[in-house]
Design a protein around this motif. Structure first.
Motif, PDB file in Angstrom:
ATOM      1  N   MET A 172      -1.649  -1.683  -1.223  1.00 44.57           N
ATOM      2  CA  MET A 172      -1.090  -0.458  -1.794  1.00 44.57           C
ATOM      3  C   MET A 172      -1.669   0.693  -0.993  1.00 44.57           C
ATOM      4  O   MET A 172      -2.874   0.954  -1.078  1.00 44.57           O
ATOM      5  CB  MET A 172      -1.521  -0.276  -3.259  1.00 44.57           C
ATOM      6  N   GLY A 173      -0.800   1.395  -0.193  1.00 49.31           N
ATOM      7  CA  GLY A 173      -1.292   2.466   0.664  1.00 49.31           C
ATOM      8  C   GLY A 173      -1.409   1.962   2.096  1.00 49.31           C
ATOM      9  O   GLY A 173      -2.325   1.198   2.411  1.00 49.31           O
ATOM     10  N   LEU A 174      -0.465   2.378   2.957  1.00 48.22           N
ATOM     11  CA  LEU A 174      -0.485   1.925   4.358  1.00 48.22           C
ATOM     12  C   LEU A 174      -0.850   3.104   5.258  1.00 48.22           C
ATOM     13  O   LEU A 174      -0.182   3.383   6.242  1.00 48.22           O
ATOM     14  CB  LEU A 174       0.878   1.349   4.756  1.00 48.22           C
ATOM     15  N   GLY A 175      -1.890   3.824   4.890  1.00 49.79           N
ATOM     16  CA  GLY A 175      -2.311   4.994   5.661  1.00 49.79           C
ATOM     17  C   GLY A 175      -3.289   4.623   6.761  1.00 49.79           C
ATOM     18  O   GLY A 175      -3.325   3.474   7.220  1.00 49.79           O
ATOM     19  N   ASN A 176      -4.098   5.597   7.153  1.00 49.20           N
ATOM     20  CA  ASN A 176      -5.045   5.378   8.255  1.00 49.20           C
ATOM     21  C   ASN A 176      -6.013   4.240   7.958  1.00 49.20           C
ATOM     22  O   ASN A 176      -6.471   3.566   8.871  1.00 49.20           O
ATOM     23  CB  ASN A 176      -5.852   6.662   8.510  1.00 49.20           C
ATOM     24  N   ALA A 177      -6.325   4.059   6.698  1.00 52.78           N
ATOM     25  CA  ALA A 177      -7.253   2.985   6.339  1.00 52.78           C
ATOM     26  C   ALA A 177      -6.489   1.706   5.961  1.00 52.78           C
ATOM     27  O   ALA A 177      -6.864   0.608   6.379  1.00 52.78           O
ATOM     28  CB  ALA A 177      -8.137   3.434   5.174  1.00 52.78           C
TER      29      ALA A 177
ATOM     30  N   VAL B 113      -3.056 -11.229  -4.479  1.00 52.42           N
ATOM     31  CA  VAL B 113      -4.188 -10.323  -4.235  1.00 52.42           C
ATOM     32  C   VAL B 113      -3.624  -8.932  -4.003  1.00 52.42           C
ATOM     33  O   VAL B 113      -2.679  -8.769  -3.217  1.00 52.42           O
ATOM     34  CB  VAL B 113      -4.988 -10.779  -2.985  1.00 52.42           C
ATOM     35  N   PHE B 114      -4.174  -7.940  -4.688  1.00 54.23           N
ATOM     36  CA  PHE B 114      -3.691  -6.559  -4.577  1.00 54.23           C
ATOM     37  C   PHE B 114      -4.856  -5.680  -4.116  1.00 54.23           C
ATOM     38  O   PHE B 114      -5.870  -5.609  -4.810  1.00 54.23           O
ATOM     39  CB  PHE B 114      -3.164  -6.068  -5.934  1.00 54.23           C
ATOM     40  N   ILE B 115      -4.676  -5.053  -2.962  1.00 51.27           N
ATOM     41  CA  ILE B 115      -5.744  -4.187  -2.432  1.00 51.27           C
ATOM     42  C   ILE B 115      -5.255  -2.742  -2.503  1.00 51.27           C
ATOM     43  O   ILE B 115      -4.201  -2.412  -1.952  1.00 51.27           O
ATOM     44  CB  ILE B 115      -6.094  -4.577  -0.977  1.00 51.27           C
ATOM     45  N   VAL B 116      -6.025  -1.898  -3.167  1.00 55.53           N
ATOM     46  CA  VAL B 116      -5.613  -0.492  -3.357  1.00 55.53           C
ATOM     47  C   VAL B 116      -6.421   0.388  -2.415  1.00 55.53           C
ATOM     48  O   VAL B 116      -7.657   0.383  -2.445  1.00 55.53           O
ATOM     49  CB  VAL B 116      -5.855  -0.039  -4.819  1.00 55.53           C
ATOM     50  N   ILE B 117      -5.692   1.141  -1.563  1.00 50.20           N
ATOM     51  CA  ILE B 117      -6.395   2.059  -0.673  1.00 50.20           C
ATOM     52  C   ILE B 117      -5.548   3.319  -0.473  1.00 50.20           C
ATOM     53  O   ILE B 117      -5.080   3.634   0.601  1.00 50.20           O
ATOM     54  CB  ILE B 117      -6.864   1.363   0.632  1.00 50.20           C
ATOM     55  N   VAL B 118      -5.313   3.986  -1.592  1.00 57.76           N
ATOM     56  CA  VAL B 118      -4.590   5.270  -1.594  1.00 57.76           C
ATOM     57  C   VAL B 118      -5.636   6.387  -1.688  1.00 57.76           C
ATOM     58  O   VAL B 118      -6.767   6.131  -2.086  1.00 57.76           O
ATOM     59  CB  VAL B 118      -3.583   5.351  -2.776  1.00 57.76           C
ATOM     60  N   PRO B 119      -5.289   7.620  -1.336  1.00 63.93           N
ATOM     61  CA  PRO B 119      -6.321   8.673  -1.294  1.00 63.93           C
ATOM     62  C   PRO B 119      -6.789   9.132  -2.672  1.00 63.93           C
ATOM     63  O   PRO B 119      -6.054   9.067  -3.660  1.00 63.93           O
ATOM     64  CB  PRO B 119      -5.620   9.826  -0.579  1.00 63.93           C
TER      65      PRO B 119
ATOM     66  N   PHE C  27      -7.794  12.006  -9.872  1.00 62.46           N
ATOM     67  CA  PHE C  27      -7.510  10.567  -9.876  1.00 62.46           C
ATOM     68  C   PHE C  27      -6.026  10.234  -9.965  1.00 62.46           C
ATOM     69  O   PHE C  27      -5.670   9.071 -10.110  1.00 62.46           O
ATOM     70  CB  PHE C  27      -8.232   9.901 -11.053  1.00 62.46           C
ATOM     71  N   ARG C  28      -5.140  11.251  -9.919  1.00 61.57           N
ATOM     72  CA  ARG C  28      -3.730  10.966 -10.227  1.00 61.57           C
ATOM     73  C   ARG C  28      -3.085   9.924  -9.307  1.00 61.57           C
ATOM     74  O   ARG C  28      -2.342   9.058  -9.760  1.00 61.57           O
ATOM     75  CB  ARG C  28      -2.912  12.258 -10.246  1.00 61.57           C
TER      76      ARG C  28
ATOM     77  N   LEU D 169     -10.275  -2.592  -5.168  1.00 60.90           N
ATOM     78  CA  LEU D 169     -10.166  -1.167  -4.823  1.00 60.90           C
ATOM     79  C   LEU D 169     -11.021  -0.906  -3.590  1.00 60.90           C
ATOM     80  O   LEU D 169     -12.201  -1.261  -3.554  1.00 60.90           O
ATOM     81  CB  LEU D 169     -10.647  -0.306  -6.008  1.00 60.90           C
ATOM     82  N   GLU D 170     -10.412  -0.268  -2.565  1.00 61.75           N
ATOM     83  CA  GLU D 170     -11.164   0.046  -1.337  1.00 61.75           C
ATOM     84  C   GLU D 170     -11.392   1.545  -1.162  1.00 61.75           C
ATOM     85  O   GLU D 170     -12.232   1.961  -0.376  1.00 61.75           O
ATOM     86  CB  GLU D 170     -10.430  -0.520  -0.110  1.00 61.75           C
ATOM     87  N   THR D 171     -10.606   2.361  -1.854  1.00 63.46           N
ATOM     88  CA  THR D 171     -10.797   3.815  -1.757  1.00 63.46           C
ATOM     89  C   THR D 171     -12.222   4.171  -2.185  1.00 63.46           C
ATOM     90  O   THR D 171     -12.731   3.614  -3.167  1.00 63.46           O
ATOM     91  CB  THR D 171      -9.809   4.534  -2.713  1.00 63.46           C
ATOM     92  N   THR D 172     -12.852   5.113  -1.483  1.00 65.01           N
ATOM     93  CA  THR D 172     -14.203   5.541  -1.873  1.00 65.01           C
ATOM     94  C   THR D 172     -14.118   6.328  -3.170  1.00 65.01           C
ATOM     95  O   THR D 172     -13.329   7.279  -3.275  1.00 65.01           O
ATOM     96  CB  THR D 172     -14.823   6.422  -0.767  1.00 65.01           C
TER      97      THR D 172
END
Ligand SMILES: NC(=O)C1=CN([C@@H]2O[C@H](COP(=O)(O)OP(=O)(O)OC[C@H]3O[C@@H](n4cnc5c(N)ncnc54)[C@H](O)[C@@H]3O)[C@@H](O)[C@H]2O)C=CC1
Ligand SMILES: CC(=O)N[C@@H]1[C@@H](OP(=O)(O)OP(=O)(O)OC[C@H]2O[C@@H](n3ccc(=O)[nH]c3=O)[C@H](O)[C@@H]2O)O[C@H](C(=O)O)[C@@H](O)[C@@H]1O
Length: 390
Positions: A1-6, A73-79, A90-91, A112-115
């Motif tokens: 979830m989130g295909l950005g720079n990270a 497996v669901f990996i979340v890396i949105v800003p 947190f929206r 969750l991978e977002t800091t």
């Protein structure tokens, strides 16, 4: 979830391990590019090759969460955005978690991978998933694994750099570790998601405090007539690493993470226990005033009315080699000088004239300026000073 720079480099590295990846991103254009094998982040070394090989095949991008329904497996890396009081908004994360909750099944793993501030995964993330999925922890697994990449060298970081992972409960940690070790060679399991979150935030604080120290030592050295760089070179050894001085700390990450802890301690009425973090933040953000004074001193050496002196800030991105202006202290310095009524322009090798103009600054060739401040080298060039030797 989130295909950005990270997220995109991570998705590509997972696909490169023979694992089928569905990448969900709300940006349709980005999804289309990826599916046609085109890399939307060309500056990321090694990513072109992976996207052209897996885009639309082993890595399928989509804007629809329901396309991920067959995933386990669901990996979340949105800003995670920060408001003007440095509090997390947190929206975006909530929206991503609630959307994935609607496709989550028994036995699935969410990471969750977002800091985030320590405690977020076991608190908010768990609540959002439980509310949107009608599953309870134990029927699914939840962990945190902070992203430690650095823009430009993300692929090599994922392949070589140590990565940590921790579960919100013991079982989640073990399940997550077993999944991640299939594509992360240098992986460490820590005791909880909260510890994993803290590791990442700590790294940012370490960097911020150490850069503040370097900036302070630089100012003192300058006052004492000592060559800071010579002193630094010989001061650094196995047990001492003095960082580089600068105009301050920019980017999306390092200037933000200390606030997670400072604000939490304020909420707990223990602000005095985070005093070093706050001082470092203020010191680093205050460096633009120090450099403004140095530049103004330089202007005083020129025989021209102050308003006619052309000042060029050479380098306005937040660090060299990155085409990013987020929280750039170099850009903030240029704007601060401009706000004082001075004739300020900017030049940056990584930005076009149009991109510079979009910042609201004039584009200025350093050759046409009376004063040039190179913000990466911290060098000040004064053309035709009145006190120049004949
Ligand atoms: N970029 C970096 O160097 C690093 C980033 N990180 C972490 O990664 C997080 C994300 O950073 P970036 O990837 O750089 O951000 P980014 O802005 O490059 O990408 C975020 C992506 O998420 C997508 N998105 C937004 N809302 C969404 C939603 N509800 N569902 C699906 N996709 C959604 C956006 O369209 C965008 O493509 C940061 O907040 C930070 O915590 C950590 C270390 C380094
Ligand atoms: C060295 C490193 O790996 N740092 C990453 C950091 O990436 P970022 O792009 O913010 O780069 P950075 O080198 O820490 O620089 C941040 C800011 O600090 C400044 N800076 C950096 C080093 C130094 O000695 N002095 C200094 O003033 C830079 O000019 C820049 O304005 O932040 C990322 C993040 O936390 O998301 C993190 O994944 C990365 O670990």
């Amino acid at each position: 979830m989130g295909l950005g720079n990270a997220g995109l480099p991570l998705a590509a590295v997972i696909a490169d391990h023979g694992i089928q990846v569905v990448g969900v991103d709300i940006d349709r254009r980005r999804c289309d590019l990826i599916n046609s094998g085109k890399n939307p982040i060309p500056q990321e070394v090694g990513l072109d090759e992976l996207i052209s090989r897996y885009g639309g095949k082993g890595l399928v991008a989509t804007t629809e969460y329901r396309d991920a329904v067959s995933c386990n497996v669901f990996i979340v890396i949105v800003p995670l955005f920060i408001d003007k009081n440095h509090n997390p908004d947190f929206r975006t994360l909530e929206s991503a978690f609630r959307s994935l909750g609607s496709v989550l099944k028994r036995g699935d793993l969410v990471v969750l991978e977002t800091t985030v501030p320590p405690g977020t995964t076991e608190g908010l993330a768990l609540r959002w998933i439980e509310e949107s999925s009608e599953l309870k922890l134990g029927q699914f697994y939840l962990a945190h694994s902070p992203e430690r990449i650095m823009t430009g060298c993300s692929i090599s970081r994922l392949r070589e750099f140590p990565k940590v992972i921790g579960g919100v409960d013991e079982r989640s940690g073990i399940v997550a570790y077993d999944v991640y070790r299939r594509f992360i060679p240098n992986l460490r399991l820590v005791s909880s998601a909260r510890v994993a979150e803290m590791i990442k935030v700590m790294e940012g604080c370490y960097r911020d405090v150490n850069i503040a120290l370097a900036n302070e030592l630089f100012k003192i050295s300058n006052e004492l007539g000592i060559d800071f760089h010579e002193a630094r070179e010989h001061a650094n050894h196995e047990y001492c690493h003095i960082h580089m001085p600068s105009t301050g700390v920019g980017g999306h990450c390092i200037p933000v993470y200390p606030w997670f802890l400072i604000n939490e301690m304020v909420r707990r009425e223990r602000a005095e226990d985070a005093v070093m973090l706050r001082t470092a933040r203020e010191l680093n953000d205050g460096m633009i005033r120090y450099w403004m004074d140095r530049i103004m001193d330089g202007c005083m050496r020129i025989d021209k009315p102050l308003v006619d002196i052309r000042i060029c800030i050479h380098g306005i991105t937040y660090r060299p080699g990155v085409r990013e202006l987020h929280h750039s202290r170099n850009l903030a310095l240029a704007k601060l000088l401009k706000s004082r009524g001075l004739k300020v322009g900017a030049y940056d090798e990584t930005l076009s004239k149009e991109e510079v103009l979009k910042t609201g600054l004039e584009w200025m060739d350093p050759e046409d300026a009376d004063v040039v401040f190179n913000s990466f080298e911290l060098s000040l060039t004064i053309r035709h000073p009145r006190d120049a030797p004949a």
